[in-house]
Design an enzyme around this catalytic site. Structure first.
Site, PDB file in Angstrom:
ATOM      1  N   ARG A 306      -0.414   5.937  -7.549  1.00 49.92           N
ATOM      2  CA  ARG A 306      -1.017   5.393  -6.202  1.00 49.92           C
ATOM      3  C   ARG A 306      -0.262   5.699  -4.987  1.00 49.92           C
ATOM      4  O   ARG A 306      -0.702   6.156  -4.065  1.00 49.92           O
ATOM      5  CB  ARG A 306      -1.431   3.949  -6.395  1.00 49.92           C
ATOM      6  CG  ARG A 306      -2.164   3.491  -7.432  1.00 49.92           C
ATOM      7  CD  ARG A 306      -2.710   2.255  -7.460  1.00 49.92           C
ATOM      8  NE  ARG A 306      -3.341   1.836  -6.501  1.00 49.92           N
ATOM      9  CZ  ARG A 306      -3.047   1.145  -5.509  1.00 49.92           C
ATOM     10  NH1 ARG A 306      -1.786   0.723  -5.453  1.00 49.92           N
ATOM     11  NH2 ARG A 306      -3.805   0.877  -4.415  1.00 49.92           N
ATOM     12  N   CYS A 337       8.433  18.136  -8.706  1.00 53.12           N
ATOM     13  CA  CYS A 337       8.576  19.178  -8.074  1.00 53.12           C
ATOM     14  C   CYS A 337       7.422  19.104  -7.017  1.00 53.12           C
ATOM     15  O   CYS A 337       6.510  19.938  -6.663  1.00 53.12           O
ATOM     16  CB  CYS A 337       8.537  20.439  -8.484  1.00 53.12           C
ATOM     17  SG  CYS A 337       9.705  20.597  -9.875  1.00 53.12           S
TER      18      CYS A 337
END
Ligand SMILES: *Cc1c(COP(=O)(O)O)cnc(C)c1O
Length: 419
Positions: A306, A337
């Site tokens: 979220r 990443c």
């Protein structure tokens, strides 16, 4: 403000038994919410909460909710299967359609579930996949903006869900011709709102429309399904939804239009039911000082998406430091990443030491279930803090074999341990 009912010792004891990161759910809190909701709607002789499975699709939780008298709102074949294995059947299940494979209608019909049609074309699909039942629910989309007073609560005109009013009429005529006797109406017009007028306003609209359409079609208006959308306070300054006031507001709207009763009310709350009863427990693994101070934890957006997806706020506390000065400014990050893999940005917190347990609040709905496997990161475990104070593993952490399982046709499958 977020839910602070559990002591830090609960998270610490759980972390002694299970490796971090994991979500911990509070059985008692979930039961209390279900009971409170049932009390708020006790005035309605035909009320039922259908918990939105997608919020927390764990059988241990679904069985608890069944004991509290709830049904389930499912949105896919796999969720229907979960409902079935947890002992839900017939009118305890709703399948809410939107752009779904036709076979899922057949599966829902076999379970005797209510089906909530999203589109006019779904009527024909239902006729050929399982057949038209006596009672069918229809999703309504009023278009435009949904307002309460001067406040815009949502923009149904931009939402993919539901049918226009003329389409509802056409669908009802086709359903009647196919043998249906009764219908329900469903609408989801606002998400995560703590405004106590949301459900009452929505209910008033659905009751009035249901009465009109019943008069026009000769079909019985069986129920209004208020769907989900009732919110929780993620931020410390936000207040809880007064669910008793919500229930009372819906009762008033109901009595105005149906003074004799006879019409059911359904809810499909996910977030409100379990959101505040879950916490993501993670450990500080790295500290990095460049232009900002970063704490790297062993959870990442694969455990809770979220913040990365919506910029959502989740409150964070550090175990054992609840009363310490929040005199440090940190970005709390995962290891993906992907620069938006941050649970908090420039958040004032007490000084964090490596090894500290961090508790990310309000992860009990749309938390673990929204997880994914980017970067080959694996989703964590789920632990139930039971009503008698025990810790029960209700989902193990993923293993590399789980990640590789769908490569069982690959020449390297044997080395990957999946064949
Ligand atoms: C997601 C969803 C819900 C639950 O929403 P919450 O925001 O968790 O209350 C209920 N019904 C339907 C059809 C949904 O798609």
């Amino acid at each position: 403000m977020p839910n602070f009912t559990l002591e830090d010792s609960v998270f610490e004891e759980a972390a002694e038994r299970f490796p971090t990161p994991f979500h911990l759910y509070d059985e008692l809190g979930i039961r209390e919410n279900a009971r409170l909701l049932n009390r708020a709607f006790a005035w309605c002789e035909d009320f039922r909460e259908y918990f939105a499975v997608k919020a927390l699709p764990n059988p241990a939780i679904l069985r608890i909710l069944k004991e509290e008298g709830c049904g389930l709102d499912c949105s896919s074949a796999t969720e229907l299967t979960l409902a079935k294995v947890c002992g839900f059947q017939g009118d305890e299940i709703i399948l809410s359609a939107n752009a779904m494979p036709p076979e899922e209608f057949s599966q829902a019909r076999e379970l005797g579930a209510f089906i909530n049609l999203d589109d006019l074309t779904d009527v024909e699909t239902l006729r050929t996949h399982g057949g038209i039942p006596e009672t069918v629910c229809l999703r309504y989309n009023p278009g435009g903006a949904f307002t309460i007073g001067n406040t815009i609560m949502g923009n149904p005109g931009e939402a993919k869900y539901g049918m226009t009013e003329p389409q509802l009429r056409e669908a009802l005529a086709a359903l009647k011709a196919g043998g249906a006797k009764a219908f329900g109406l469903h609408a989801f017009l606002s998400s995560n709102t703590t405004d106590e007028h949301y459900y009452p306003t929505l209910a008033g609209n659905l009751f009035a429309l249901g009465k009109t359409l019943a008069g026009e079609t000769g079909l019985r208006f069986a129920f209004a399904d208020l769907s989900g959308g009732v919110g929780i306070p993620y931020r410390p300054e936000e207040k809880k939804t007064d669910i008793m006031a919500v229930g009372e507001g819906v009762r008033k709207a109901y009595r105005e239009i149906f003074p004799q009763g006879g019409v059911g009310v359904k809810t499909e709350l996910g977030r409100w039911m379990t959101g505040p009863c879950g916490w993501l427990v993670t450990r500080a693994m790295h500290e990095k000082r460049i232009y900002r101070n970063y704490i790297g934890v062993d959870a990442s957006a694969v455990n809770l998406m979220r913040p990365a997806m919506y910029g959502a706020y989740h409150h964070i506390t550090v175990c054992g430091k609840r009363n310490a000065q929040e005199d440090h400014l940190y970005d709390i990050t995962g290891s993906l990443c992907e620069n938006n893999d941050k649970f908090a940005i420039q958040r004032p917190l007490p000084e964090i030491r490596l090894g500290d347990l961090l508790v990310i609040h309000d992860t009990g709905a749309h938390g673990s279930s929204m997880g994914y496997n980017y970067n080959g990161r694996l989703r964590g475990a789920e632990v139930l803090y039971t009503a008698d104070g025990d810790y029960k593993l209700i989902r193990r952490a993923e293993k590399p074999q789980d990640y590789f399982a769908t490569l069982d046709m690959d020449p390297a499958a044997k080395e990957l341990g999946v064949r």
